[in-house]
Write an enzyme that holds these catalytic residues in place. Structure first.
Site, PDB file in Angstrom:
ATOM      1  N   ARG A 291      -0.612   0.552   8.485  1.00  0.00           N
ATOM      2  CA  ARG A 291      -0.936   0.112   9.882  1.00  0.00           C
ATOM      3  C   ARG A 291      -0.947   1.062  10.931  1.00  0.00           C
ATOM      4  O   ARG A 291      -0.023   1.890  11.050  1.00  0.00           O
ATOM      5  CB  ARG A 291      -0.165  -0.821   9.919  1.00  0.00           C
ATOM      6  CG  ARG A 291      -0.317  -2.453   9.540  1.00  0.00           C
ATOM      7  CD  ARG A 291      -1.619  -2.904   9.949  1.00  0.00           C
ATOM      8  NE  ARG A 291      -1.820  -4.093   9.364  1.00  0.00           N
ATOM      9  CZ  ARG A 291      -2.613  -4.296   8.282  1.00  0.00           C
ATOM     10  NH1 ARG A 291      -3.286  -3.083   7.758  1.00  0.00           N
ATOM     11  NH2 ARG A 291      -2.932  -5.538   7.883  1.00  0.00           N
TER      12      ARG A 291
ATOM     13  N   GLU B 200      -8.055   0.249  16.861  1.00  0.00           N
ATOM     14  CA  GLU B 200      -9.181   0.079  16.077  1.00  0.00           C
ATOM     15  C   GLU B 200     -10.383  -0.571  16.634  1.00  0.00           C
ATOM     16  O   GLU B 200     -10.086  -1.641  17.237  1.00  0.00           O
ATOM     17  CB  GLU B 200      -8.797  -0.178  14.748  1.00  0.00           C
ATOM     18  CG  GLU B 200      -7.732   0.469  14.031  1.00  0.00           C
ATOM     19  CD  GLU B 200      -7.077  -0.078  12.728  1.00  0.00           C
ATOM     20  OE1 GLU B 200      -7.839  -1.013  12.087  1.00  0.00           O
ATOM     21  OE2 GLU B 200      -6.475   0.578  12.010  1.00  0.00           O
TER      22      GLU B 200
ATOM     23  N   HIS C  77     -10.424   2.247   8.209  1.00  0.00           N
ATOM     24  CA  HIS C  77      -9.755   0.993   7.535  1.00  0.00           C
ATOM     25  C   HIS C  77     -10.442   0.421   6.564  1.00  0.00           C
ATOM     26  O   HIS C  77     -10.664  -0.753   6.589  1.00  0.00           O
ATOM     27  CB  HIS C  77      -9.437  -0.039   8.920  1.00  0.00           C
ATOM     28  CG  HIS C  77      -8.175  -0.986   8.357  1.00  0.00           C
ATOM     29  ND1 HIS C  77      -7.502  -1.347   9.178  1.00  0.00           N
ATOM     30  CD2 HIS C  77      -7.387  -1.468   7.531  1.00  0.00           C
ATOM     31  CE1 HIS C  77      -6.339  -1.962   9.032  1.00  0.00           C
ATOM     32  NE2 HIS C  77      -6.507  -2.077   7.739  1.00  0.00           N
TER      33      HIS C  77
HETATM   34  P1  NAD Z   1       4.714  -4.995   0.803  1.00  0.00           P
HETATM   35  O1  NAD Z   1       5.322  -5.820   1.680  1.00  0.00           O
HETATM   36  O2  NAD Z   1       4.951  -5.155  -0.717  1.00  0.00           O
HETATM   37  O3  NAD Z   1       5.642  -3.528   1.153  1.00  0.00           O
HETATM   38  C1  NAD Z   1       5.967  -3.202   2.351  1.00  0.00           C
HETATM   39  C2  NAD Z   1       7.420  -2.485   2.282  1.00  0.00           C
HETATM   40  O4  NAD Z   1       7.522  -1.930   3.310  1.00  0.00           O
HETATM   41  C3  NAD Z   1       8.599  -3.522   1.657  1.00  0.00           C
HETATM   42  O5  NAD Z   1       8.922  -2.839   0.482  1.00  0.00           O
HETATM   43  C4  NAD Z   1       9.359  -3.543   3.092  1.00  0.00           C
HETATM   44  O6  NAD Z   1      10.776  -3.235   2.557  1.00  0.00           O
HETATM   45  C5  NAD Z   1       9.135  -2.052   3.671  1.00  0.00           C
HETATM   46  N1  NAD Z   1       9.740  -1.907   4.707  1.00  0.00           N
HETATM   47  C6  NAD Z   1       9.801  -2.746   5.773  1.00  0.00           C
HETATM   48  N2  NAD Z   1      10.423  -2.197   6.976  1.00  0.00           N
HETATM   49  C7  NAD Z   1      10.590  -0.945   6.565  1.00  0.00           C
HETATM   50  C8  NAD Z   1      11.160   0.302   7.394  1.00  0.00           C
HETATM   51  N3  NAD Z   1      11.666   0.212   8.620  1.00  0.00           N
HETATM   52  N4  NAD Z   1      11.085   1.420   6.604  1.00  0.00           N
HETATM   53  C9  NAD Z   1      10.609   1.467   5.389  1.00  0.00           C
HETATM   54  N5  NAD Z   1      10.108   0.521   4.672  1.00  0.00           N
HETATM   55  C10 NAD Z   1      10.153  -0.812   5.372  1.00  0.00           C
HETATM   56  O7  NAD Z   1       3.394  -4.739   1.402  1.00  0.00           O
HETATM   57  P2  NAD Z   1       2.203  -3.819   0.728  1.00  0.00           P
HETATM   58  O8  NAD Z   1       1.407  -5.084   0.020  1.00  0.00           O
HETATM   59  O9  NAD Z   1       2.899  -2.813  -0.187  1.00  0.00           O
HETATM   60  O10 NAD Z   1       1.488  -3.533   1.846  1.00  0.00           O
HETATM   61  C11 NAD Z   1       2.073  -2.291   2.582  1.00  0.00           C
HETATM   62  C12 NAD Z   1       1.189  -1.948   3.915  1.00  0.00           C
HETATM   63  O11 NAD Z   1      -0.330  -1.735   3.468  1.00  0.00           O
HETATM   64  C13 NAD Z   1       1.298  -3.201   4.701  1.00  0.00           C
HETATM   65  O12 NAD Z   1       1.449  -2.786   6.139  1.00  0.00           O
HETATM   66  C14 NAD Z   1      -0.420  -3.590   4.875  1.00  0.00           C
HETATM   67  O13 NAD Z   1      -0.664  -4.186   6.074  1.00  0.00           O
HETATM   68  C15 NAD Z   1      -0.774  -2.404   4.548  1.00  0.00           C
HETATM   69  N6  NAD Z   1      -2.306  -2.700   4.047  1.00  0.00           N
HETATM   70  C16 NAD Z   1      -3.230  -1.778   4.455  1.00  0.00           C
HETATM   71  C17 NAD Z   1      -4.504  -1.957   4.037  1.00  0.00           C
HETATM   72  C18 NAD Z   1      -5.805  -1.138   4.571  1.00  0.00           C
HETATM   73  O14 NAD Z   1      -6.925  -1.555   4.549  1.00  0.00           O
HETATM   74  N7  NAD Z   1      -5.686   0.309   4.735  1.00  0.00           N
HETATM   75  C19 NAD Z   1      -4.751  -3.000   3.161  1.00  0.00           C
HETATM   76  C20 NAD Z   1      -3.819  -3.712   2.574  1.00  0.00           C
HETATM   77  C21 NAD Z   1      -2.504  -3.478   3.095  1.00  0.00           C
END
Ligand code: NAD
Length: 297
Positions: A233, A262, A280
């Protein structure tokens, strides 16, 4: 009971629309503006968004019949959860649909930035043959620091360790060390990850704790020549601090799919020669969008 009315504000793959149409009346308005949404949302039982539409407290206020707000994708940061709760609206997402797409893009960004594939291609298109200028580095055997070891982080780790024998350091304060180990990472404190990684990739949500988690102080603790990848993000990296770290050579390259604002417009981070950017597109594969549409429908 009359059929539910469902509003799609950001489009949805046809397979998902077909499932919905079996049971509901579906209006597909992929370019609806914020003002138009406020005017029409009162007619609907469910609204499905992707990343474009914001479901604000004002939208919930106007949505007198709304029962479900769906996000075809992972992050629900464009849906105001407090307002949803206050109005008794259930919020659903499709958390697993896009995991592979984002993980594969992350690996692609790592390879593209370390071998300067996009710059090499651009010079070829200008009829240049600058073979000697493009000396990259290899992923194999290097250490990858993964910040946020959830679905996507752990999938990136698996791909990187299986395909490139990368050593995986993982920081995730919401998981136990056992959970991180089971997912294939070596659990380490944040500073140890910064100091020990050749590549650092972020896969955590944007929250008040994670905003600017990579800031000037964090960059200073990294290895010289570290490479940064972010498809999580916008806002988790302080972009000004990243540009400074690139300019002094602390960071060798960065590859970004997400931005603090964005679209980011013309700015120092996007135009930096050592940064490659994508708009993105992490979840933008045919397969991921079809899975997301099916799950949310
Ligand atoms: P997820 O919830 O499975 O994993 C996120 C992890 O981040 C969790 O394990 C959580 O414990 C950890 N976390 C929370 N706070 C934290 C901190 N302070 N320090 C370190 N770790 C921390 O989510 P996911 O499905 O793996 O998605 C991860 C990210 O990818 C999300 O932010 C999501 O929005 C983003 N994403 C981006 C796109 C894109 O188009 N680029 C698409 C999908 C998801």
């Amino acid at each position: 009971m009359s059929a539910w009315k469902v509003l799609l504000t950001d489009g949805l793959e046809e397979n998902g629309q077909a499932i919905l149409r079996e049971k509901a009346e579906v209006d597909n308005c992929p370019t609806i503006s914020a003002e138009e949404l406020l005017q029409v949302v009162g007619e609907y039982d469910a609204v499905i968004v992707r990343g474009r539409t914001k479901i604000t407290p004002a939208v919930f206020e106007a949505a007198k019949k709304l029962k479900v707000a769906g996000r075809a994708g992972v992050g629900v940061d464009n849906i105001n959860l407090e307002a949803a709760k206050a109005h008794g609206v259930t919020v659903v997402n499709s958390p697993t649909a896009t995991t592979i797409a984002v993980a594969e893009l992350t690996i692609g960004l790592m390879l593209a930035s370390v071998r300067e594939i996009q710059r090499a291609d651009a010079t070829m298109k200008q009829n240049q043959w600058l073979k000697k200028q493009f000396k990259g580095a290899e992923l194999t055997g290097k250490t990858l620091g993964v910040i946020g070891f959830g679905r996507i982080g752990a999938t990136v780790a698996k791909m990187a360790s299986c395909a490139f024998e990368m050593k995986i350091l993982a920081y995730d304060p919401l998981l136990t060390n056992e959970q991180i180990s089971e997912r294939g990472g070596t659990p380490v404190p944040f500073d140890e990850l910064l100091a020990g990684s050749d590549f650092i990739t972020l896969h955590l949500p944007l929250t008040s704790e994670t905003r600017n988690i990579l800031n000037a102080e964090a960059f200073a603790k990294m290895k010289d020549g570290v490479r940064i990848v972010c498809a999580a993000r916008g806002g988790v990296i302080d972009e000004d601090a990243l540009v400074d770290a690139l300019n002094i050579g602390k960071v060798a390259s960065a590859a970004l799919d997400v931005f603090a604002s964005e679209p980011p417009g013309e700015c120092a981070v996007v135009s930096h020669p050592k940064v490659i950017c994508t708009p993105h597109i992490g979840a933008q594969t045919e397969e991921a969008q079809a899975r997301a549409a099916e799950d949310i429908a």
